[in-house]
Design a protein around this motif. Structure first.
Motif, mmCIF file in Angstrom:
data_model
loop_
_atom_site.group_PDB
_atom_site.id
_atom_site.type_symbol
_atom_site.label_atom_id
_atom_site.label_comp_id
_atom_site.label_asym_id
_atom_site.label_seq_id
_atom_site.Cartn_x
_atom_site.Cartn_y
_atom_site.Cartn_z
ATOM 1 N N ARG A 176 0.846 -1.175 0.000
ATOM 2 C CA ARG A 176 0.000 0.000 0.000
ATOM 3 C C ARG A 176 0.887 1.233 0.000
ATOM 4 N NH1 ARG A 176 -3.576 -0.967 5.192
ATOM 5 N NH2 ARG A 176 -4.487 1.016 4.539
ATOM 6 N N PRO A 177 0.388 2.378 -0.432
ATOM 7 C CA PRO A 177 1.240 3.567 -0.529
ATOM 8 C C PRO A 177 1.933 3.891 0.788
ATOM 9 C CG PRO A 177 -0.819 3.941 -1.676
ATOM 10 C CD PRO A 177 -0.965 2.631 -0.951
ATOM 11 N N GLY A 178 3.235 4.174 0.694
ATOM 12 C CA GLY A 178 4.028 4.511 1.867
ATOM 13 C C GLY A 178 4.720 3.332 2.507
ATOM 14 N N TYR A 179 4.265 2.109 2.207
ATOM 15 C CA TYR A 179 4.891 0.928 2.794
ATOM 16 C C TYR A 179 6.192 0.601 2.056
ATOM 17 C CZ TYR A 179 1.054 -0.449 5.908
ATOM 18 O OH TYR A 179 0.144 -0.507 6.927
ATOM 19 N N ARG A 180 7.057 -0.119 2.741
ATOM 20 C CA ARG A 180 8.310 -0.523 2.119
ATOM 21 C C ARG A 180 8.041 -1.496 0.977
ATOM 22 N NH1 ARG A 180 12.311 1.722 4.810
ATOM 23 N NH2 ARG A 180 11.924 2.350 6.973
ATOM 24 N N ALA A 181 8.845 -1.384 -0.061
ATOM 25 C CA ALA A 181 8.655 -2.196 -1.270
ATOM 26 C C ALA A 181 9.279 -3.575 -1.070
ATOM 27 C CB ALA A 181 9.254 -1.497 -2.481
ATOM 28 N N ASP A 182 8.655 -4.345 -0.165
ATOM 29 C CA ASP A 182 9.043 -5.726 0.102
ATOM 30 C C ASP A 182 7.989 -6.607 -0.551
ATOM 31 O OD1 ASP A 182 10.911 -4.470 1.690
ATOM 32 O OD2 ASP A 182 10.256 -5.367 3.568
ATOM 33 N N TRP A 183 8.358 -7.297 -1.615
ATOM 34 C CA TRP A 183 7.375 -8.079 -2.343
ATOM 35 C C TRP A 183 8.044 -9.277 -3.014
ATOM 36 C CZ3 TRP A 183 8.277 -8.197 -7.674
ATOM 37 C CH2 TRP A 183 9.074 -7.171 -8.212
ATOM 38 N N ALA A 184 7.206 -10.238 -3.393
ATOM 39 C CA ALA A 184 7.696 -11.435 -4.075
ATOM 40 C C ALA A 184 6.788 -11.755 -5.243
ATOM 41 C CB ALA A 184 7.763 -12.626 -3.117
ATOM 42 N N LEU A 185 7.394 -12.203 -6.325
ATOM 43 C CA LEU A 185 6.679 -12.604 -7.538
ATOM 44 C C LEU A 185 6.550 -14.119 -7.537
ATOM 45 C CD1 LEU A 185 5.536 -11.730 -10.367
ATOM 46 C CD2 LEU A 185 7.837 -12.214 -11.250
ATOM 47 N N TRP A 186 5.310 -14.615 -7.472
ATOM 48 C CA TRP A 186 5.027 -16.051 -7.446
ATOM 49 C C TRP A 186 4.557 -16.499 -8.828
ATOM 50 C CZ3 TRP A 186 4.009 -19.232 -2.739
ATOM 51 C CH2 TRP A 186 4.521 -18.634 -1.583
ATOM 52 N N SER A 187 4.774 -17.779 -9.115
ATOM 53 C CA SER A 187 4.382 -18.315 -10.417
ATOM 54 C C SER A 187 2.870 -18.350 -10.602
ATOM 55 C CB SER A 187 4.967 -19.717 -10.611
ATOM 56 O OG SER A 187 4.577 -20.585 -9.552
ATOM 57 N N ALA A 188 2.115 -18.409 -9.506
ATOM 58 C CA ALA A 188 0.650 -18.394 -9.561
ATOM 59 C C ALA A 188 0.135 -17.923 -8.211
ATOM 60 C CB ALA A 188 0.099 -19.778 -9.916
ATOM 61 N N ASP A 189 -1.149 -17.685 -8.153
ATOM 62 C CA ASP A 189 -1.787 -17.172 -6.944
ATOM 63 C C ASP A 189 -2.060 -18.330 -5.973
ATOM 64 O OD1 ASP A 189 -3.478 -16.147 -5.011
ATOM 65 O OD2 ASP A 189 -4.822 -15.150 -6.422
ATOM 66 N N PRO A 190 -1.400 -18.373 -4.814
ATOM 67 C CA PRO A 190 -1.613 -19.498 -3.897
ATOM 68 C C PRO A 190 -3.020 -19.546 -3.323
ATOM 69 C CG PRO A 190 -0.286 -17.793 -2.855
ATOM 70 C CD PRO A 190 -0.406 -17.427 -4.303
#
Length: 448
Positions: free
Chosen positions: A405-419
């Motif tokens: 969300r806006p303002g949050y740290r850009a900590d993210w992961a790209l998964w092969s599909a939606d778990p």
């Protein structure tokens, strides 16, 4: 480790934000390590300069996961012993399973601690982790984390829970713990976005498979109820002092009587408990509905590990019969209104989040065809929340991590599909293709 341009727009197949006000998005933008816009692509593009590059991502983006109970440095030391330089996370998972009874070196050279942190972080980033709570950090381990951070080597956001073991030389009792804590001049929350002090770690009871979990009902006909590792009055005195001096307390409390002890002491400690993120750790063997309700009302975090019941479930069935069927009552903890933070107690227990989310949803246990009672099962969505928003809250980071969300740290992961949408048995075979921590790419794998 790559650093992106000052602002970049990312457009994956889908974004799961874990923001209840806007749970899904089409794109997001990152500027200086934080989310600066998220939503429909047109909305995001309108919020950034026209020259901002757009990067297409082949997969589904989730917030970075946080393991709320991971012995990171010890896992790295074991990785040095059991892995070759080119072994990947799948080899690490197998090696840790096969070396379950090896706790790793007790007193490694200090340089090995730095090497261990460097070795294990990429392995865990490959599972989508961007943060951990290390639940029992010794002074030597804390020095290791500090040195790695000072050298710019720490890529895993780490909440370190100091562990001062009562009963060892130099720390004979609660007074010695208080003296140590009172003399350091810092408390829970001290640190920065990469390394921060959490609550202290103590033990209220022992291990379940050793018959040491402190229960309300006896283990056997002899009336044995388990092992209480700290006197009730002394525990309450420690908790009260900690709460009034800025220290949270995370208590290993497996059995229902231990959970009740921990909750009662937290209630007596007052309003500071919630902000200091007191924890009932493990809390999986016969906690009462009343204790869970009171824990939630007091602000005690339920730090739960599906890995432990996966490993211990069959043995508890043999020891307790039908009483074991509702072990690790995650459904009940959530229904009581508690903040549930998922961890693993890795590297000793299974730590693959794909496997543990599957376990929490299926209630399957190692070595048995029959699952535990399905009444305590949760959904994958709820399991994912326990690894993100719940764990971020436990890590004192709910206003900047655990969601996109806006303002949050850009900590993210790209998964092969939606778990959250694939068939349940496919969750364990999903692949994490990329992981970013604060705008830095710390893991990348090609989509097969």
């Amino acid at each position: 480790m790559a650093t992106k341009a000052a602002t970049t727009v990312y457009r994956p197949h889908h974004v799961i934000t874990l923001n209840p006000d806007a749970p899904h998005a089409e794109a997001f933008a990152v500027r200086n390590g934080r989310i600066c816009a998220i939503g429909e692509l047109a909305e995001v593009l309108a919020a950034v300069p026209k020259s901002t590059p757009v990067e297409e991502l082949d997969g589904v983006v989730l917030p970075g996961l946080i393991d709320a109970h991971m012995h990171l440095q010890r896992g790295g030391l074991k990785a040095l012993d059991y892995l070759g330089p080119d072994d990947d996370v799948e080899a690490f998972i197998i090696a840790m399973h096969d070396s379950f009874d090896d706790d790793g070196p007790a007193h490694p050279p200090f340089g090995d601690r730095i090497r261990a942190i460097e070795r294990v972080q990429p392995l865990l980033h490959a599972l989508g982790f961007t943060g951990v709570i290390d639940p029992a950090v010794t002074p030597d381990e804390l020095r290791g984390y500090r040195a790695a951070h000072a050298r710019g080597l720490l890529t895993m956001r780490t909440l370190a829970m100091p562990y001062l073991e009562i009963g060892v030389p130099g720390i004979p009792d609660v007074d010695a713990v208080i003296a140590r804590l009172d003399g350091v001049g810092v408390a829970t929350g001290f640190g920065d976005e990469m390394l921060r002090l959490g609550p202290i770690k103590v033990y209220a009871d022992g291990e379940a498979l050793a018959g040491q979990a402190l229960l309300e009902e006896p283990w056997d006909d002899a009336g044995y109820r388990g092992l209480q590792r700290i006197d009730t009055t002394e525990y309450e005195r420690l908790v009260t002092w900690c709460a009034s001096h800025g220290w949270g307390v995370g208590a290993h409390a497996v059995g229902g009587a231990a959970v009740a002890l921990v909750v009662a002491a937290a209630e007596r400690a007052g309003a500071d408990v919630r902000g200091l993120r007191f924890q009932a750790i493990h809390a999986y063997l016969e906690p009462s509905a009343e204790a869970m309700r009171r824990a939630a009302a007091t602000g005690v975090v339920a730090s739960l590990q599906p890995s432990i019941i996966w490993h211990n479930g069959a043995g508890l069935r043999r020891a307790l019969g039908e009483r074991a069927e509702t072990a690790n009552p995650v459904r009940s903890w959530l229904d009581a209104g508690a903040c549930v933070a998922f961890g693993s107690d890795g590297p000793y227990f299974a730590f693959d989040p794909r496997h543990l989310m599957w376990q929490a949803a299926t209630r399957r246990i190692e070595g048995e065809e029959r699952p535990l009672d399905a009444s305590e099962a949760i959904s994958i969505d709820e399991a994912l929340a326990a690894y993100t928003t719940g764990a971020a809250y436990a890590a004192l980071a709910e206003h900047e991590r655990g969601a996109l969300r806006p303002g949050y740290r850009a900590d993210w992961a790209l998964w092969s599909a939606d778990p959250t949408t694939v068939p349940i048995d496919e969750v364990r075979s999903l692949i994490v293709l990329r992981t970013d921590v604060g705008g830095r790419t710390v893991h990348r794998k090609e989509n097969p």
